[in-house]
Design an enzyme around this catalytic site. Structure first.
Site, PDB file in Angstrom:
ATOM      1  N   VAL A  76       0.831  -1.206   0.000  1.00  0.00           N
ATOM      2  CA  VAL A  76       0.000   0.000   0.000  1.00  0.00           C
ATOM      3  C   VAL A  76       0.870   1.262   0.000  1.00  0.00           C
ATOM      4  O   VAL A  76       0.644   2.193  -0.769  1.00  0.00           O
ATOM      5  CB  VAL A  76      -0.940   0.003   1.225  1.00  0.00           C
ATOM      6  CG1 VAL A  76      -1.680   1.321   1.348  1.00  0.00           C
ATOM      7  CG2 VAL A  76      -1.921  -1.151   1.154  1.00  0.00           C
TER       8      VAL A  76
ATOM      9  N   THR B 120      -5.648  -0.662   6.164  1.00  0.00           N
ATOM     10  CA  THR B 120      -6.951  -0.971   6.742  1.00  0.00           C
ATOM     11  C   THR B 120      -6.777  -1.129   8.245  1.00  0.00           C
ATOM     12  O   THR B 120      -6.003  -1.962   8.704  1.00  0.00           O
ATOM     13  CB  THR B 120      -7.495  -2.276   6.136  1.00  0.00           C
ATOM     14  OG1 THR B 120      -7.501  -2.111   4.729  1.00  0.00           O
ATOM     15  CG2 THR B 120      -8.894  -2.571   6.626  1.00  0.00           C
TER      16      THR B 120
ATOM     17  N   GLU C 165      -4.439  -5.981  -6.111  1.00  0.00           N
ATOM     18  CA  GLU C 165      -3.111  -6.398  -6.554  1.00  0.00           C
ATOM     19  C   GLU C 165      -3.175  -6.684  -8.046  1.00  0.00           C
ATOM     20  O   GLU C 165      -4.122  -7.276  -8.538  1.00  0.00           O
ATOM     21  CB  GLU C 165      -2.672  -7.660  -5.808  1.00  0.00           C
ATOM     22  CG  GLU C 165      -2.334  -7.356  -4.366  1.00  0.00           C
ATOM     23  CD  GLU C 165      -1.772  -8.567  -3.638  1.00  0.00           C
ATOM     24  OE1 GLU C 165      -1.192  -9.452  -4.290  1.00  0.00           O
ATOM     25  OE2 GLU C 165      -1.938  -8.614  -2.417  1.00  0.00           O
TER      26      GLU C 165
ATOM     27  N   GLY D  26     -15.435 -20.459  -7.858  1.00  0.00           N
ATOM     28  CA  GLY D  26     -14.089 -21.032  -7.859  1.00  0.00           C
ATOM     29  C   GLY D  26     -13.785 -21.673  -6.516  1.00  0.00           C
ATOM     30  O   GLY D  26     -14.697 -22.025  -5.769  1.00  0.00           O
TER      31      GLY D  26
ATOM     32  N   GLY E 235      -9.058 -15.383  -1.728  1.00  0.00           N
ATOM     33  CA  GLY E 235      -7.842 -15.388  -0.906  1.00  0.00           C
ATOM     34  C   GLY E 235      -7.178 -14.036  -0.998  1.00  0.00           C
ATOM     35  O   GLY E 235      -7.827 -13.042  -1.294  1.00  0.00           O
TER      36      GLY E 235
ATOM     37  N   CYS F 194      -6.179  -9.270   1.563  1.00  0.00           N
ATOM     38  CA  CYS F 194      -7.222  -8.380   2.096  1.00  0.00           C
ATOM     39  C   CYS F 194      -8.511  -9.085   2.495  1.00  0.00           C
ATOM     40  O   CYS F 194      -8.934  -8.994   3.651  1.00  0.00           O
ATOM     41  CB  CYS F 194      -7.554  -7.309   1.078  1.00  0.00           C
ATOM     42  SG  CYS F 194      -6.283  -6.072   0.955  1.00  0.00           S
TER      43      CYS F 194
HETATM   44  C1  UDX Z   1      -9.236  -6.915  -2.841  1.00  0.00           C
HETATM   45  C2  UDX Z   1     -10.279  -5.826  -3.166  1.00  0.00           C
HETATM   46  O1  UDX Z   1     -10.791  -6.022  -4.475  1.00  0.00           O
HETATM   47  C3  UDX Z   1      -9.644  -4.461  -3.043  1.00  0.00           C
HETATM   48  O2  UDX Z   1     -10.602  -3.458  -3.279  1.00  0.00           O
HETATM   49  C4  UDX Z   1      -9.082  -4.332  -1.643  1.00  0.00           C
HETATM   50  O3  UDX Z   1      -8.519  -3.088  -1.394  1.00  0.00           O
HETATM   51  C5  UDX Z   1      -8.075  -5.429  -1.375  1.00  0.00           C
HETATM   52  O4  UDX Z   1      -8.706  -6.698  -1.569  1.00  0.00           O
HETATM   53  P1  UDX Z   1      -7.254  -8.159  -4.091  1.00  0.00           P
HETATM   54  O5  UDX Z   1      -6.994  -8.866  -2.804  1.00  0.00           O
HETATM   55  O6  UDX Z   1      -6.087  -7.634  -4.848  1.00  0.00           O
HETATM   56  O7  UDX Z   1      -8.218  -6.904  -3.841  1.00  0.00           O
HETATM   57  O8  UDX Z   1      -8.012  -9.193  -5.028  1.00  0.00           O
HETATM   58  P2  UDX Z   1      -9.365  -9.289  -5.852  1.00  0.00           P
HETATM   59  O9  UDX Z   1      -9.074  -9.080  -7.279  1.00  0.00           O
HETATM   60  O10 UDX Z   1     -10.433  -8.496  -5.261  1.00  0.00           O
HETATM   61  O11 UDX Z   1      -9.669 -10.877  -5.658  1.00  0.00           O
HETATM   62  C6  UDX Z   1      -9.796 -11.424  -4.345  1.00  0.00           C
HETATM   63  C7  UDX Z   1     -10.046 -12.916  -4.385  1.00  0.00           C
HETATM   64  O12 UDX Z   1     -11.355 -13.203  -4.785  1.00  0.00           O
HETATM   65  C8  UDX Z   1      -9.144 -13.720  -5.321  1.00  0.00           C
HETATM   66  O13 UDX Z   1      -8.743 -14.907  -4.663  1.00  0.00           O
HETATM   67  C9  UDX Z   1     -10.057 -14.029  -6.498  1.00  0.00           C
HETATM   68  O14 UDX Z   1      -9.685 -15.201  -7.183  1.00  0.00           O
HETATM   69  C10 UDX Z   1     -11.383 -14.182  -5.810  1.00  0.00           C
HETATM   70  N1  UDX Z   1     -12.532 -13.927  -6.688  1.00  0.00           N
HETATM   71  C11 UDX Z   1     -12.767 -12.664  -7.163  1.00  0.00           C
HETATM   72  C12 UDX Z   1     -13.416 -14.947  -6.992  1.00  0.00           C
HETATM   73  O15 UDX Z   1     -13.224 -16.094  -6.569  1.00  0.00           O
HETATM   74  N2  UDX Z   1     -14.509 -14.675  -7.762  1.00  0.00           N
HETATM   75  C13 UDX Z   1     -14.764 -13.440  -8.252  1.00  0.00           C
HETATM   76  O16 UDX Z   1     -15.784 -13.279  -8.928  1.00  0.00           O
HETATM   77  C14 UDX Z   1     -13.863 -12.399  -7.943  1.00  0.00           C
END
Ligand code: UDX
Length: 434
Positions: free
Chosen positions: A11, A121, A155, A256, A260, A263
């Site tokens: 961050v 956060t 990310e 899925g 993970g 966050c």
């Molecule tokens: C997330 C939030 O999107 C972001 O706003 C916050 O500040 C930090 O956490 P990030 O952890 O980078 O961001 O990942 P993100 O793209 O949101 O995906 C999170 C997880 O959810 C991944 O494991 C992804 O595979 C899963 N996911 C996402 C699903 O299984 N299905 C979906 O439809 C979307």
């Protein structure tokens, strides 16, 4: 304007680099000398597309510096961003040791009015805590304001998320602090970014509520997928049918092995703790977490069934280790969780990931066979399991995969391939909710 960003983690680094790109003078501070040395040499300790170029450009133009001298950086800055780690404790609550430590230093170095901003956060109430610590420890009675300005960076697309955000949330008590924050973000006025100006507690809660809601969407669609399998429905059509309703929206409805990363797991867990600490049970999010954990087991079961109900003595080729594509991050990765269950039941696992191998080797040096590519993972395996939807796994040479596998079995846990096509090619194919 001079600002400093304390903490050069994910961050902090993105925030510092992007503000420098907005034209502000930024000191990025960290107590980890090795990390600062690395950054000074132009090396970026994290994997984030586009970050290196922004850092390079702004260092060259003299707007971005890296230092371990926290005192000097505080003294010359009007705005101080706190972006230090708030790791989860055993019980799921956030550990605020670093935030408290930094607040005491800020107090001692205060040499005039400053705005102190939390970017990481932090639990609801942290803004208050920082205000108290600085008030108590500062020697000269200078005025200061505390602001909550949570990040919503994904990310892999963090630069875009910072430069073109859906919204900027600012929680503050004074108009002066709000004006300074708005000035910092003024380049975003051109693209008409909405600003949500509110009090500190509300801003802190917006972050948790947002991530908890995103996690809820994922666990929700994962449960729908599980029900689809029982009733013979197709989860993607269900998601499409739901998502066309503007009130629901089409995003974050991809099933899925569970969510993970750094966050969603941490923030959902912290949100339930915060509620419990105030005597309230956040039932929906507690269930969301439970569903997410159950999903790992259900995915492993799926693989086991594909292998005839027995994992012991079987070899599995696993594609994907990171929690999502385009990152090297394996923190709380559902891929790793599923692999651990498969291993636990006696399977040998051959893994490949385009970016997550080094981190996984550090975590599990001896338990897995690390392969050079997807085909090596398939070679001699009794089934291939797709755990992370990297683009390169979407276009595999499937005839080659089939010839390399001991048996033509594929468990596609990210629904990358078309079931009809896979079956027509002679694969015994399973996916999620279809
Ligand atoms: C997330 C939030 O999107 C972001 O706003 C916050 O500040 C930090 O956490 P990030 O952890 O980078 O961001 O990942 P993100 O793209 O949101 O995906 C999170 C997880 O959810 C991944 O494991 C992804 O595979 C899963 N996911 C996402 C699903 O299984 N299905 C979906 O439809 C979307």
């Amino acid at each position: 304007m001079n600002i400093c960003v304390i903490g050069t983690g994910y961050v902090g680094l993105v925030t510092g680099a992007c503000f420098a790109d907005f034209g502000v003078n930024v000191s990025c501070v960290d107590k980890d000398e090795a990390k600062i040395d690395l950054l000074k040499k132009g090396e970026i300790p994290i994997y984030e597309p586009g970050l290196k170029e922004i850092v390079e450009g702004n260092v060259k133009e003299g707007r971005l510096e890296f230092t371990t001298d926290l005192g000097a950086s505080i003294r010359k800055s009007l705005v101080i961003f706190i972006a230090v780690g708030t790791p989860p404790r055993e019980d799921g609550t956030a550990d605020l040791t670093y935030v408290e430590e930094v607040s005491r230093t800020i107090a001692k170095e205060l040499n005039g009015y400053k705005v102190i901003v939390t970017k990481s956060t932090v639990p609801v109430g942290t803004g208050n805590l920082i205000e108290k610590i600085i008030g108590r420890h500062q020697p000269d009675g200078h005025k200061f304001d505390v602001v909550s300005n949570p990040e919503f960076l994904r990310e892999g697309s963090a630069i875009g998320d910072f430069m073109r955000p859906n919204r900027v949330v600012i929680g503050a008590r004074s108009e002066q602090a709000v004006a300074i924050m708005k000035d910092l973000y003024s380049p975003l006025y051109l693209i008409e970014t909405p600003f949500v100006i509110t009090n500190i507690e509300t801003s802190e809660l917006i972050k948790y509520a947002s991530n908890a809601f995103l996690a809820t969407k994922i666990s929700f669609i994962n449960e729908i997928a599980n029900i689809c399998e029982l009733v013979g429905a197709d989860v993607h059509m269900v998601a499409k049918g739901m998502g066309l309703d503007n009130r629901i929206g089409p995003k974050f409805l991809h099933p899925g092995p569970g969510y993970g990363g750094s966050c969603l797991p941490k923030d959902t867990s912290a949100a339930t703790r915060i509620a419990r600490q105030h005597g309230y049970t956040f039932k929906i999010v507690e269930a969301v977490i439970e569903v997410n954990e159950r999903q790992h087991g259900l995915m492993a079961e799926k693989v086991k069934r594909l292998l005839g109900g027995q994992l012991k003595g079987k070899t599995i080729g696993a594609l994907g280790l990171t929690f999502k594509p385009n990152t090297d991050d394996i923190r709380d990765s559902p891929a790793i969780a599923v692999i651990r269950i498969l291993k636990g039941e006696g399977a040998s696992v051959k893994v490949y990931d385009p970016a997550g191998m080094e981190n996984t080797k550090r975590l599990m040096p001896d338990e897995l066979t690390y392969c050079g590519d997807a085909y090596e993972a398939a070679q001699g395996s009794d089934a291939l399991v797709i755990l992370t939807e990297w683009n390169q796994f979407r276009k595999l040479d499937l005839e080659r995969v089939k010839s390399l596998l001991n048996a033509p079995k594929v468990a596609d846990l990210r629904n990358v391939y078309d079931p009809a096509r896979m079956r027509a090619m002679g694969f015994e194919y399973v996916s999620v909710g279809r």
